[in-house]
Design an enzyme around this catalytic site. Structure first.
Site, short mmCIF file in Angstrom:
data_model
loop_
_atom_site.label_atom_id
_atom_site.label_comp_id
_atom_site.label_asym_id
_atom_site.label_seq_id
_atom_site.Cartn_x
_atom_site.Cartn_y
_atom_site.Cartn_z
N ASP A 169 33.00 37.28 39.19
CA ASP A 169 32.61 38.65 39.52
C ASP A 169 32.09 38.70 40.97
O ASP A 169 32.74 38.15 41.87
CB ASP A 169 31.57 39.16 38.52
CG ASP A 169 31.33 40.66 38.59
OD1 ASP A 169 32.13 41.40 37.99
OD2 ASP A 169 30.38 41.09 39.26
N TYR B 113 26.74 46.58 45.76
CA TYR B 113 28.15 46.99 45.79
C TYR B 113 28.44 47.84 47.02
O TYR B 113 29.50 47.72 47.64
CB TYR B 113 28.50 47.77 44.51
CG TYR B 113 29.01 46.89 43.40
CD1 TYR B 113 30.29 47.06 42.87
CD2 TYR B 113 28.22 45.88 42.86
CE1 TYR B 113 30.76 46.27 41.85
CE2 TYR B 113 28.68 45.07 41.84
CZ TYR B 113 29.95 45.26 41.33
OH TYR B 113 30.41 44.45 40.32
N HIS C 50 35.60 38.05 30.90
CA HIS C 50 35.05 38.24 32.24
C HIS C 50 33.75 37.44 32.41
O HIS C 50 33.50 36.86 33.46
CB HIS C 50 34.80 39.72 32.49
CG HIS C 50 34.32 40.02 33.87
ND1 HIS C 50 35.17 40.04 34.96
CD2 HIS C 50 33.08 40.29 34.35
CE1 HIS C 50 34.47 40.31 36.05
NE2 HIS C 50 33.20 40.47 35.71
#
Length: 405
Positions: A186, A320, A378
């Site tokens: 990630d 982000y 994930h």
């Protein structure tokens, strides 16, 4: 700055968590006071986190979850902080009993934390107790990204992937490691990829389980085989209907941050709504008491509770914006185009897309390991810690004892 000031600034300090009862009482009260919306109008997650799943989570959190777990689990491991580039970095550092262990810095992602990695500590640092040999051992460093967990929250702009990568190189140097490897999934994959491109002294190889170049520019990758076309279709689905959190956090992180700091149930909903595979596994853990591997109700809530107690919902979201937002100071500033050190990659069946070997080889010049695992998604290290540890052992075998290429 005097030598004393320098020594103080670069000191590595032991760290323990001490959560007040007032903080836990406030959390319980806020869960109890949740104001619930009407149910979704569809039978799947296409409108977001389903009401039944979130109510089951909140009910377990309120009535059965041990609120002291986060403190107990983390304090059972050696934790430290050190200031790097003006921010306190929290990290777990476990040295193996095996003297020839390979140093490894492993980076979590969003919506994760060091919580998703701590069950790999035993298999990685003490492989002889987990089906491996002494030659498989790692000295393990698990840092919390700035803005996450017990690391400091940046108070200035510019904490993007390259800056995280440079901080990790400084951390490993500060710990005395002159030869080490790095791993990430990630956001952690983005940091690890950046480390590979920057090539700090001492870094001899990287492993990721998310192919960063595929998200950056999927059209540049091979698309002739059925496997490649399936992977491209999965990325397209994610980028059109599955990445709501990504768009919000990379463009308006502060907006969602108010809800994440005010309502623990809103925080939980935001954290579990990452990808389809992980969401349904987490939902099943609460609605049917059927966890997938290590994704148990307690482990999931450990992660959410850590976000709540550290008040990092907004600061983690801002990472982000810094890394992927078009308005960020670092937007459009490219990293070096090539990773010159060895690269290893593992793909897991529940990942957002299953990465073909051809994509890894098109993205990196020196691929020394590739494998398709038979389970996991994930959050592979969290869901399948033993399997994940076996992947890392195999991935870095050729780089031990000075055999890097």
């Amino acid at each position: 700055m005097s030598s004393t000031q320098v020594a103080t600034a670069t000191a590595v300090r032991p760290f323990e968590i001490d959560v007040s009862e007032e903080a836990l009482d406030d959390l319980r009260r806020r869960i109890e006071a949740t104001r619930w919306p009407d149910s979704e109008l569809v039978g799947d997650r296409s409108q977001g986190v389903q009401l039944a799943a979130l109510k089951a989570l909140a009910d377990y959190w309120k009535h059965e979850y041990d609120f002291g777990r986060v403190q107990a689990r983390l304090n059972a491991l050696p934790q430290f902080t050190t200031e790097i580039d003006g921010v306190d970095i929290h990290f777990i550092h476990v040295r193996s009993q095996h003297e020839d262990a390979l140093p490894l810095i492993m980076t979590h992602g969003w919506p994760g934390s060091v919580i998703e990695q701590i069950d790999t500590v035993g298999p990685l640092t003490d492989p002889t107790a987990h089906g491996g040999s002494a030659a498989d051992a790692f000295h393990l460093v698990l840092p919390s990204i700035p803005g996450y967990g017990f690391s400091g929250r940046p108070t200035e702009l510019g904490w993007n992937l390259p800056r995280f990568a440079r901080a990790w190189a400084e951390l490993m140097e500060r710990l005395g490691y002159t030869r080490y490897v790095a791993q990430g999934g990630d956001v952690g994959a983005g940091i690890t990829d950046a480390m590979g491109r920057l090539g700090p002294e001492g870094l001899i190889g990287i492993h990721t389980n998310l192919l960063v170049p595929a998200l950056n520019n999927p059209a540049a990758l091979p698309a002739s085989t059925e496997q490649e076309q399936t992977a491209l279709a999965a990325i397209k689905t994610f980028q059109t209907t599955g990445n709501g959190y990504f768009v919000e956090q990379s463009t308006r992180p502060q907006t969602i941050g108010y809800a994440l700091l005010d309502s623990p149930v809103s925080l939980a909903a935001w954290v579990i709504d990452h990808d389809t595979d992980a969401y349904y596994k987490i939902a099943a853990a609460f609605t049917e008491d059927e966890p997938s591997g290590n994704l148990t109700r307690d482990h999931i809530l450990d992660n959410v509770t850590l976000y709540w107690l550290t008040e990092t919902g907004a600061s983690a979201a801002r990472s982000y914006w810094e890394a992927y937002g078009a308005d960020a100071p670092g937007a459009g500033q490219p990293l070096p185009p090539d990773v010159r050190i060895p690269v290893a990659f593992s793909t897991f069946p529940g990942e957002i897309w299953r990465t073909p070997r051809s994509w890894v080889e098109a993205s990196y010049a020196n691929v020394v390991y590739f494998n398709e695992a038979d389970r996991g998604g994930h959050f592979a290290a969290w869901e399948e810690p033993e399997l994940f540890a076996s992947e890392l052992r195999a991935a870095f075998t050729s780089l031990r004892n000075g055999r890097s290429s």
